[in-house]
Design a protein around this motif. Structure first.
Motif, PDB file in Angstrom:
ATOM      1  N   GLN A  52     -11.438   7.620  -8.555  1.00  0.00           N
ATOM      2  CA  GLN A  52     -12.122   7.414  -7.288  1.00  0.00           C
ATOM      3  C   GLN A  52     -11.643   6.118  -6.655  1.00  0.00           C
ATOM      4  N   PRO A  53     -11.853   5.948  -5.327  1.00  0.00           N
ATOM      5  CA  PRO A  53     -11.472   4.682  -4.692  1.00  0.00           C
ATOM      6  C   PRO A  53     -12.062   3.481  -5.432  1.00  0.00           C
ATOM      7  N   VAL A  74      -3.137  10.636  -1.743  1.00  0.00           N
ATOM      8  CA  VAL A  74      -3.735   9.539  -2.497  1.00  0.00           C
ATOM      9  C   VAL A  74      -2.967   8.267  -2.142  1.00  0.00           C
ATOM     10  N   CYS A  75      -3.681   7.235  -1.742  1.00  0.00           N
ATOM     11  CA  CYS A  75      -3.064   5.947  -1.445  1.00  0.00           C
ATOM     12  C   CYS A  75      -3.573   4.913  -2.447  1.00  0.00           C
ATOM     13  N   ARG A  96       0.882  -1.173   0.000  1.00  0.00           N
ATOM     14  CA  ARG A  96       0.000   0.000   0.000  1.00  0.00           C
ATOM     15  C   ARG A  96       0.917   1.221   0.000  1.00  0.00           C
ATOM     16  N   ALA A 121      -6.939   3.252  -3.319  1.00  0.00           N
ATOM     17  CA  ALA A 121      -7.496   2.819  -2.031  1.00  0.00           C
ATOM     18  C   ALA A 121      -8.110   3.982  -1.269  1.00  0.00           C
ATOM     19  N   GLU A 122      -7.503   5.150  -1.403  1.00  0.00           N
ATOM     20  CA  GLU A 122      -7.949   6.318  -0.643  1.00  0.00           C
ATOM     21  C   GLU A 122      -7.554   7.562  -1.413  1.00  0.00           C
ATOM     22  N   ILE A 123      -8.454   8.526  -1.459  1.00  0.00           N
ATOM     23  CA  ILE A 123      -8.140   9.773  -2.150  1.00  0.00           C
ATOM     24  C   ILE A 123      -8.728  10.933  -1.368  1.00  0.00           C
ATOM     25  N   GLY A 124      -7.903  11.914  -1.118  1.00  0.00           N
ATOM     26  CA  GLY A 124      -8.336  13.097  -0.384  1.00  0.00           C
ATOM     27  C   GLY A 124      -7.778  14.344  -1.037  1.00  0.00           C
ATOM     28  N   GLU A 138       1.488   5.478  -0.452  1.00  0.00           N
ATOM     29  CA  GLU A 138       1.014   6.851  -0.572  1.00  0.00           C
ATOM     30  C   GLU A 138       1.790   7.516  -1.704  1.00  0.00           C
ATOM     31  N   GLU A 173      -3.246   0.591  -3.685  1.00  0.00           N
ATOM     32  CA  GLU A 173      -2.851  -0.770  -3.351  1.00  0.00           C
ATOM     33  C   GLU A 173      -2.323  -1.441  -4.609  1.00  0.00           C
TER      34      GLU A 173
END
Length: 245
Positions: A34-35, A61-62, A17, A54-57, A19, A64
């Protein structure tokens, strides 16, 4: 829609995972991923990784990482383009197309007749910009190894610093000299190749003589005189097409 490709300048490993660094994260955000969305990551060290967001803000952004695919899209021989830098924005386009066509490295040079003359901090900024142009080109065209854009050098200094030629190396000089030979007759057999091309107005006689003394063979692309930003790309395109033969 094709799966987006994103370059990440950190080592990657299947199952990790990660970042994303700021530039890669901005790229993902601009694409409005998008995730759960799929993307392909590559670190420039060979091959590529399947990945999902996996994650977006707003700030991070993360992703996998999935399986690594050992895909290579390089030329059979490593080609370095040594270029008398053309002026204005033509160098940007030249670096972009050189990356698409498979150049392994780009060496910007300042010659006697150069219009664009860079040094110091300004040269460093431009080289960083050109490296980013090469990365973006690789993201678009599918390459997994990013050509290195070397620091700007004076042509004479660069020629003097070249090591002795190896048996599997060729050095070619794009030239309009009467004794220049056709490119297809000069580019056979070498595993590594350095292609030297002058700026607007070409190399002066002393520079061409110095290049010949360092093992460069003058070659021609035909009867027409091509621009400084056209000739090296025409030669590189011909070399790239040989991979299809």
């Amino acid at each position: 829609m094709p799966i987006p490709r994103v370059h990440v300048d950190v080592p990657l490993a299947a199952g990790a995972r990660v970042e994303l660094p700021p530039a890669a994260a901005r790229h993902v955000q601009v694409l409005r991923l998008q995730p759960g969305d799929a993307l392909t990551l590559f670190d420039g060290r060979g091959g590529e990784w399947d990945a999902r967001v996996a994650e977006i803000g707003r700030q991070r952004v993360c992703v996998e990482l999935g399986a690594h695919r050992p895909v290579e899209r390089e030329l059979r021989r490593a080609v370095t383009l040594a270029l008398g830098m053309p002026a204005n924005e033509r160098m940007d386009a030249l670096v972009e197309k050189a990356a698409e066509l498979g150049a392994a490295a780009v060496q910007p040079l300042v010659a006697q007749r150069s219009v664009l003359r860079l040094a110091g901090e300004r040269a460093e900024r431009r080289c960083a910009h050109w490296q980013a142009v090469a990365v973006a080109a690789c993201e678009q065209c599918g390459r997994n190894r990013v050509p290195a854009v070397a620091p700007v050098r004076e042509l004479g200094d660069w020629l003097r610093a070249l090591p002795a030629m190896s048996p599997d190396e060729a050095r070619l000089l794009l030239s309009v000299a009467p004794d220049a030979i056709a490119l297809p007759c000069a580019a056979t057999g070498a595993r590594t190749l350095t292609l030297l091309s002058g700026p607007e107005g070409g190399l002066d006689p002393d520079e061409e003589r110095a290049a010949r003394e360092r093992g460069f063979v003058p070659v021609t692309l035909g009867a027409r005189v091509l621009r400084a930003d056209t000739a090296p790309l025409a030669a590189l395109a011909w070399l790239a097409l040989q991979d299809l033969a």
